[in-house]
Scaffold this active site. Structure first.
Site, short mmCIF file in Angstrom:
data_model
loop_
_atom_site.label_atom_id
_atom_site.label_comp_id
_atom_site.label_asym_id
_atom_site.label_seq_id
_atom_site.Cartn_x
_atom_site.Cartn_y
_atom_site.Cartn_z
N ASP A 12 0.87 -1.16 0.00
CA ASP A 12 0.00 0.00 0.00
C ASP A 12 0.91 1.22 0.00
O ASP A 12 2.10 1.13 0.35
CB ASP A 12 -0.90 -0.04 1.25
CG ASP A 12 -1.88 1.12 1.30
OD1 ASP A 12 -2.40 1.53 0.24
OD2 ASP A 12 -2.13 1.61 2.41
N ARG A 13 0.39 2.37 -0.38
CA ARG A 13 1.24 3.56 -0.45
C ARG A 13 1.17 4.35 0.86
O ARG A 13 2.09 4.33 1.66
CB ARG A 13 0.82 4.44 -1.64
CG ARG A 13 1.85 5.52 -1.97
CD ARG A 13 1.34 6.48 -3.01
NE ARG A 13 0.48 7.48 -2.38
CZ ARG A 13 -0.20 8.40 -3.05
NH1 ARG A 13 -0.16 8.43 -4.37
NH2 ARG A 13 -0.94 9.28 -2.41
N ASP A 14 0.08 5.05 1.07
CA ASP A 14 -0.05 5.94 2.23
C ASP A 14 -0.16 5.11 3.51
O ASP A 14 -1.04 4.27 3.65
CB ASP A 14 -1.27 6.85 2.07
CG ASP A 14 -1.21 7.67 0.79
OD1 ASP A 14 -0.11 8.11 0.41
OD2 ASP A 14 -2.26 7.86 0.16
N TYR A 23 -4.98 12.20 1.57
CA TYR A 23 -5.08 12.73 0.21
C TYR A 23 -3.80 13.39 -0.30
O TYR A 23 -3.85 14.39 -1.00
CB TYR A 23 -6.27 13.69 0.10
CG TYR A 23 -7.57 13.05 0.53
CD1 TYR A 23 -8.15 12.04 -0.22
CD2 TYR A 23 -8.21 13.44 1.71
CE1 TYR A 23 -9.33 11.43 0.18
CE2 TYR A 23 -9.40 12.84 2.11
CZ TYR A 23 -9.94 11.84 1.33
OH TYR A 23 -11.12 11.24 1.74
N THR A 54 -2.81 1.15 -4.40
CA THR A 54 -3.30 2.21 -3.52
C THR A 54 -4.68 2.74 -3.93
O THR A 54 -4.91 3.01 -5.11
CB THR A 54 -2.27 3.37 -3.47
OG1 THR A 54 -2.77 4.43 -2.66
CG2 THR A 54 -1.93 3.91 -4.85
N ARG A 111 -11.04 -1.18 -6.08
CA ARG A 111 -11.01 -0.50 -4.79
C ARG A 111 -10.90 -1.53 -3.66
O ARG A 111 -11.78 -2.36 -3.49
CB ARG A 111 -12.25 0.37 -4.61
CG ARG A 111 -12.22 1.12 -3.30
CD ARG A 111 -13.25 2.24 -3.21
NE ARG A 111 -13.15 2.85 -1.92
CZ ARG A 111 -12.17 3.65 -1.53
NH1 ARG A 111 -11.24 4.01 -2.38
NH2 ARG A 111 -12.13 4.13 -0.30
N LYS A 112 -9.80 -1.44 -2.92
CA LYS A 112 -9.67 -2.33 -1.76
C LYS A 112 -10.81 -2.04 -0.79
O LYS A 112 -11.14 -0.88 -0.61
CB LYS A 112 -8.30 -2.12 -1.09
CG LYS A 112 -7.13 -2.55 -1.97
CD LYS A 112 -5.79 -2.29 -1.31
CE LYS A 112 -5.46 -0.82 -1.34
NZ LYS A 112 -4.19 -0.46 -0.72
#
Length: 173
Positions: A12-14, A23, A54, A111-112
Site C-alpha cells: 500500500d502507499r499511504d 489525500y 493504492t 477498490r480495496k
C-alpha cells in the site's frame, strides 16, 4: 514459463511507504517512512517484484485528478531510484461510491478491499502468488490480499525494512 515466476511484494502507499496525511498528491506532501527505499531495494535484490496498490479516493472526491496521482508516482519512483530501489509497477483506484465527481462515483473491483489491483498485476506479470504477500495499514488491505489468495500483513511499527527481511526469510527456508 514457471522459471520466470517470481514472488511479489504488494505494498500500500499511504501509511506504508509514506506518512498518511490524507489525500497526498504532491511531492512536497510526501514524508517517506523510515528505511522505505532500503526495504524496496532489499526486495529488488531478493528477487521479488515490488508493486504499489493504492486507493486514491481523492480523485473521486475532486481533491486532485488522475494526472496528479501519476505525476506523484513518477516522482516517487525517481526518488527511490536515487537510492538504488524501484517499484516494478503501480496500480491505483480513483473510484469511490461516495465521490463528488460523477465520473468516479462508483464501487469498483479495484477498490480495496476488493482484489482487482492485485489480480490485474497477476495477469500482467509472471507472479508466484503462493510466495507473494501484501503489506498495508488497514483491514481493507488485508481483505484484498485474502481475496486475491495471498498473505496480508499490517505494516509493522519496527519499520518496513525489518518487516520485509522477516517475511522474505521464510522463503529461504
Amino acid at each position: 514459463m514457471s522459471d520466470l515466476l517470481r514472488p511479489a511484494a504488494f505494498l500500500d502507499r499511504d501509511g506504508v511507504l509514506n506518512l498518511d496525511i490524507g489525500y497526498a498528491h504532491r511531492p512536497e506532501q510526501i514524508v517517506w517512512l523510515p528505511n522505505v527505499s532500503s526495504a524496496i531495494r532489499y526486495l529488488n535484490e531478493a528477487g521479488y517484484y515490488v508493486f504499489v496498490v493504492t486507493n486514491q479516493a481523492g480523485v473521486a472526491r475532486g481533491y486532485y485528478d488522475e494526472a496528479a496521482v501519476q505525476t506523484l508516482h513518477v516522482w516517487m519512483q525517481e526518488q527511490l531510484r536515487q537510492d538504488g530501489a524501484h517499484v516494478d509497477d503501480w496500480r491505483y483506484c480513483p473510484y469511490h461510491p461516495d465521490g463528488t465527481v460523477v465520473a468516479y462515483r462508483r464501487d469498483d473491483d479495484w477498490r480495496k478491499p476488493s482484489p482487482g489491483m492485485i489480480l490485474d498485476l497477476a495477469r500482467c506479470w509472471p507472479i508466484d502468488m503462493a510466495g507473494s504477500f501484501l503489506i498495508g495499514d488497514r483491514a481493507s488491505d488485508l481483505e484484498a490480499a485474502a481475496a486475491a489468495g495471498i498473505k496480508g500483513h499490517l505494516a509493522n511499527a519496527a519499520g518496513l525494512l525489518d518487516q520485509v527481511r522477516h517475511l522474505t526469510s521464510d522463503r529461504s527456508k
